[in-house]
Design a protein around this motif. Sequence first.
Motif, PDB file in Angstrom:
ATOM      1  N   ALA A 151     -10.836 -98.955 -10.558  1.00 14.74           N
ATOM      2  CA  ALA A 151     -11.417-100.415 -11.072  1.00 14.74           C
ATOM      3  C   ALA A 151     -12.137-100.775 -10.000  1.00 14.74           C
ATOM      4  CB  ALA A 151     -10.354-101.263 -11.666  1.00 14.74           C
ATOM      5  N   LYS A 154     -15.393 -98.939  -9.026  1.00 12.46           N
ATOM      6  CA  LYS A 154     -16.323 -99.253  -9.844  1.00 12.46           C
ATOM      7  C   LYS A 154     -17.038-100.560  -9.757  1.00 12.46           C
ATOM      8  CE  LYS A 154     -14.479 -96.362 -13.538  1.00 12.46           C
ATOM      9  NZ  LYS A 154     -13.656 -96.328 -14.740  1.00 12.46           N
ATOM     10  N   VAL A 155     -16.332-101.603  -9.294  1.00 12.82           N
ATOM     11  CA  VAL A 155     -17.057-102.806  -9.035  1.00 12.82           C
ATOM     12  C   VAL A 155     -17.871-102.608  -7.730  1.00 12.82           C
ATOM     13  CG1 VAL A 155     -16.255-105.156  -8.367  1.00 12.82           C
ATOM     14  CG2 VAL A 155     -15.058-104.161 -10.126  1.00 12.82           C
ATOM     15  N   ASP A 184     -19.640 -96.755 -16.897  1.00  9.65           N
ATOM     16  CA  ASP A 184     -18.759 -97.787 -16.437  1.00  9.65           C
ATOM     17  C   ASP A 184     -19.310 -98.646 -15.581  1.00  9.65           C
ATOM     18  OD1 ASP A 184     -16.636 -96.653 -18.317  1.00  9.65           O
ATOM     19  OD2 ASP A 184     -15.611 -95.422 -16.436  1.00  9.65           O
ATOM     20  N   VAL A 185     -20.097 -98.254 -14.571  1.00 11.26           N
ATOM     21  CA  VAL A 185     -20.688 -98.921 -13.601  1.00 11.26           C
ATOM     22  C   VAL A 185     -21.592 -99.859 -14.289  1.00 11.26           C
ATOM     23  CG1 VAL A 185     -22.036 -99.126 -11.584  1.00 11.26           C
ATOM     24  CG2 VAL A 185     -20.131 -97.534 -11.852  1.00 11.26           C
ATOM     25  N   ARG A 187     -21.496-101.090 -17.380  1.00 13.71           N
ATOM     26  CA  ARG A 187     -20.668-102.100 -17.925  1.00 13.71           C
ATOM     27  C   ARG A 187     -19.861-103.181 -17.022  1.00 13.71           C
ATOM     28  NH1 ARG A 187     -17.524-104.044 -21.902  1.00 13.71           N
ATOM     29  NH2 ARG A 187     -15.510-104.817 -21.340  1.00 13.71           N
ATOM     30  N   VAL A 188     -19.811-102.621 -15.857  1.00 12.57           N
ATOM     31  CA  VAL A 188     -19.278-103.683 -14.910  1.00 12.57           C
ATOM     32  C   VAL A 188     -20.248-104.778 -14.438  1.00 12.57           C
ATOM     33  CG1 VAL A 188     -18.639-104.146 -12.270  1.00 12.57           C
ATOM     34  CG2 VAL A 188     -17.398-102.291 -13.538  1.00 12.57           C
ATOM     35  N   HIS A 193     -16.647-107.494 -14.216  1.00 12.67           N
ATOM     36  CA  HIS A 193     -15.528-107.068 -13.911  1.00 12.67           C
ATOM     37  C   HIS A 193     -15.024-105.800 -14.514  1.00 12.67           C
ATOM     38  CE1 HIS A 193     -14.768-108.792 -17.921  1.00 12.67           C
ATOM     39  NE2 HIS A 193     -14.160-107.914 -18.280  1.00 12.67           N
ATOM     40  N   CYS A 194     -13.766-105.180 -13.910  1.00  8.80           N
ATOM     41  CA  CYS A 194     -13.632-103.646 -14.452  1.00  8.80           C
ATOM     42  C   CYS A 194     -12.142-103.551 -14.843  1.00  8.80           C
ATOM     43  CB  CYS A 194     -14.191-102.634 -13.724  1.00  8.80           C
ATOM     44  SG  CYS A 194     -14.001-100.930 -13.934  1.00  8.80           S
ATOM     45  N   ALA A 196      -9.376-100.315 -15.344  1.00  7.13           N
ATOM     46  CA  ALA A 196      -9.318 -99.043 -15.534  1.00  7.13           C
ATOM     47  C   ALA A 196      -7.721 -98.610 -15.243  1.00  7.13           C
ATOM     48  CB  ALA A 196     -10.188 -98.362 -14.304  1.00  7.13           C
ATOM     49  N   ASP A 232     -11.133-108.562 -22.525  1.00  9.27           N
ATOM     50  CA  ASP A 232     -12.062-109.566 -21.910  1.00  9.27           C
ATOM     51  C   ASP A 232     -11.533-110.899 -22.081  1.00  9.27           C
ATOM     52  OD1 ASP A 232     -13.724-107.576 -20.874  1.00  9.27           O
ATOM     53  OD2 ASP A 232     -15.107-107.647 -22.376  1.00  9.27           O
TER      54      ASP A 232
END
Length: 265
Positions: A151, A154-155, A184-185, A187-188, A193-194, A196, A232
């Motif tokens: 996570a 990815k952030v 995924d990136v 979506r961040v 936020h992330c 994972a 979320d």
Amino acid sequence: MTRSTRSSDTARADQADIQAVSRVSQILSLFEPAMPEVTTGEVAERLGLNRTTAYRYCTSLVAAGLLERNAEGAYVPGGLLLQLGAFAIGHRRVVNLAPRHMQALSRATRTSAVLSLWGLTGPVVSRVEENLSAVVIVSVRVGSHLPLDTAQSKVFLAYHADQLSMERLMANLPGPARDELRADVERVRAVGHCFAMGTPGVVAVAAPVFDEYGICATLAVVAPDNTLPMSDDAPELRAVVDAARALTRELGGHYTPDDVERPAV
């Protein structure tokens, strides 16, 4: 000697200097909590060098104070390297300001709070606050290098100022993994936020922390997957985001995810 010959010799010398700096960086990047020391053979094997070249580089780094040899003859980080590392960490204000926010976050979520800074090719765990009252404690080692599928990574990939370098890191992955990571990136960037899965049974939720120059850290909580909901509207997520936003304000930064129009949840 003609001018063109001198220019060619100079170019070759410059290229050799650049290669030497790159080799030194590769050798120093071998050190991590799981590998606190290296041998000449390990340097040669991991970097694809012959043993003589590896030995020459290592002895030169010892002479420069960047490495030392221990009693068993292996190489460990030297005094100059430790001095530079302490200097760099000391000048990261986020490391000094984060503990109060992390302690409150750990208590509120009954999880381990983790602060990570960007290293050479990914996040490095720089501080951990564990909640000792939790039934199960997920421990994260300070100094750990986090892989790109975490996570925190990815952030960083979503908000790092050098997006060209981030894309190069992702491009090194095989096709399906690369495509999944890119999704995924994105979506961040959309939600700020992330979530994972880390090691089996462990979940992390991370949010970015900004100073006046951009993203400087990630703040995350990690816990067993049966105690940390991946949704979320989870209160743990709100606690992480609120802590990251508060730390950003204290650093004088602008919380970039606030610019994103949130999707309905």
